[in-house]
Design a protein around this motif. Sequence first.
Motif, mmCIF file in Angstrom:
data_model
loop_
_atom_site.group_PDB
_atom_site.id
_atom_site.type_symbol
_atom_site.label_atom_id
_atom_site.label_comp_id
_atom_site.label_asym_id
_atom_site.label_seq_id
_atom_site.Cartn_x
_atom_site.Cartn_y
_atom_site.Cartn_z
ATOM 1 N N ALA A 10 -26.548 -39.398 -7.687
ATOM 2 C CA ALA A 10 -27.242 -38.993 -8.905
ATOM 3 C C ALA A 10 -26.413 -38.034 -9.737
ATOM 4 C CB ALA A 10 -28.575 -38.343 -8.548
ATOM 5 N N VAL A 11 -25.386 -37.446 -9.143
ATOM 6 C CA VAL A 11 -24.551 -36.461 -9.830
ATOM 7 C C VAL A 11 -23.334 -37.106 -10.470
ATOM 8 C CG1 VAL A 11 -23.185 -34.353 -9.540
ATOM 9 C CG2 VAL A 11 -25.346 -34.624 -8.315
ATOM 10 N N LYS A 12 -22.670 -37.985 -9.743
ATOM 11 C CA LYS A 12 -21.432 -38.567 -10.257
ATOM 12 C C LYS A 12 -21.102 -39.863 -9.541
ATOM 13 C CE LYS A 12 -18.485 -35.849 -7.147
ATOM 14 N NZ LYS A 12 -17.364 -34.889 -7.063
ATOM 15 N N GLY A 13 -20.205 -40.619 -10.153
ATOM 16 C CA GLY A 13 -19.633 -41.798 -9.534
ATOM 17 C C GLY A 13 -18.122 -41.676 -9.541
ATOM 18 N N VAL A 14 -17.487 -42.106 -8.454
ATOM 19 C CA VAL A 14 -16.042 -41.973 -8.333
ATOM 20 C C VAL A 14 -15.440 -43.328 -7.978
ATOM 21 C CG1 VAL A 14 -14.113 -40.781 -7.221
ATOM 22 C CG2 VAL A 14 -16.284 -39.578 -7.570
ATOM 23 N N LEU A 15 -14.480 -43.744 -8.782
ATOM 24 C CA LEU A 15 -13.759 -44.997 -8.568
ATOM 25 C C LEU A 15 -12.328 -44.659 -8.198
ATOM 26 C CD1 LEU A 15 -14.583 -48.042 -9.057
ATOM 27 C CD2 LEU A 15 -13.273 -47.873 -11.175
ATOM 28 N N ARG A 16 -11.842 -45.188 -7.078
ATOM 29 C CA ARG A 16 -10.457 -44.926 -6.658
ATOM 30 C C ARG A 16 -9.577 -46.118 -7.020
ATOM 31 N NH1 ARG A 16 -9.614 -42.139 -1.068
ATOM 32 N NH2 ARG A 16 -10.160 -40.403 -2.461
ATOM 33 N N VAL A 17 -8.503 -45.828 -7.745
ATOM 34 C CA VAL A 17 -7.563 -46.865 -8.185
ATOM 35 C C VAL A 17 -6.194 -46.554 -7.600
ATOM 36 C CG1 VAL A 17 -6.493 -47.992 -10.164
ATOM 37 C CG2 VAL A 17 -8.847 -47.173 -10.330
#
Length: 323
Positions: A63-70
């Motif tokens: 609910a706070v953030k989303g993180v995508l690792r590239v």
Amino acid sequence: GNLISLYDKRNRCEVLEQGHPSNLLQIFEDKPSSETAWNIDLEYQNKEWNLLEGKVQVIEQSAVKGVLRVTKEFNRSVILQDITIYSTNPRIDFKTRVDWQETEKMLKAAFFVNVLSGKATYEIQFGAIERPTHWNTSYDKAKFEACAHKWADLSEGNYGVSILNDSKYGYDIKDNRMRITLLRAPVDPDPTADRGNQEFCYSLLPHIGDYRAAETVNAGYELNVPLLAIPGRVMKENGSYARITNKHVIIDSIKCAEDGRGTILRVYESNGTRGNTRITLSRTPAEVLECNLMEEDEHVVHMEGNSFTFHSKPFEIRSFRIL
């Protein structure tokens, strides 16, 4: 792992120019004619590699953030980015780790934004400076790379985009293309300069109005001086050492005086505007003296309890001795 669209829900507009991938990592051949650690020649643009392919995975979704690792690779170098999108903050962070094993190469990140302006603004110490975004004259073209402290901004009449950084100070903004220089690999005077593991963060901040309306200066401080939680004893009192009424007047330093007499509180006006500002201290001092940058006392400041008011000019620096 590239951005192809970024829609601003609050302002109902597309931030990025369609047809160009953004956060595009680009590597250029970087061979200036002399003193390679200090110089960048415009001819670097003649040979480039665009890193369009990468491994993408979701590592956090809450609910706070989303993180995508590239993860992307080039020759023997590996670039890993955690792209963080927040639920309540328009800032997008690109937390980057690089195993950099290049020679005479330069790494940049490019954003093609939906903003048109003939000038860009770059933060300098205690202020900001404008540079052209075109190469209409040889003088303009000579400014192809500009330095900035914590941010650079491109704004039109009522909308703009800032790129913040925590340790990378080279920018290249032409027309609507905003690029930040992330790494180089010079050979003179150190043939192994910048090699190895590197960590840094840069951020994209779309906003309404110009950098002043967006409070980009404060956003730059938030990225560079984040809130820290430190274990310790519970304090009975709440509050700050000093509270200030105007967000555009920045408390830059709170330090011990060089001669040992009290504490120096240094502020500066960051928006290029005039106005009155009130500072409220956590305690009532014995005396407050205004001093110059050499910490030489100039005059006594009139106090109202634990507060005092002063008038600041555009980009003016003011120093106060708290006794």
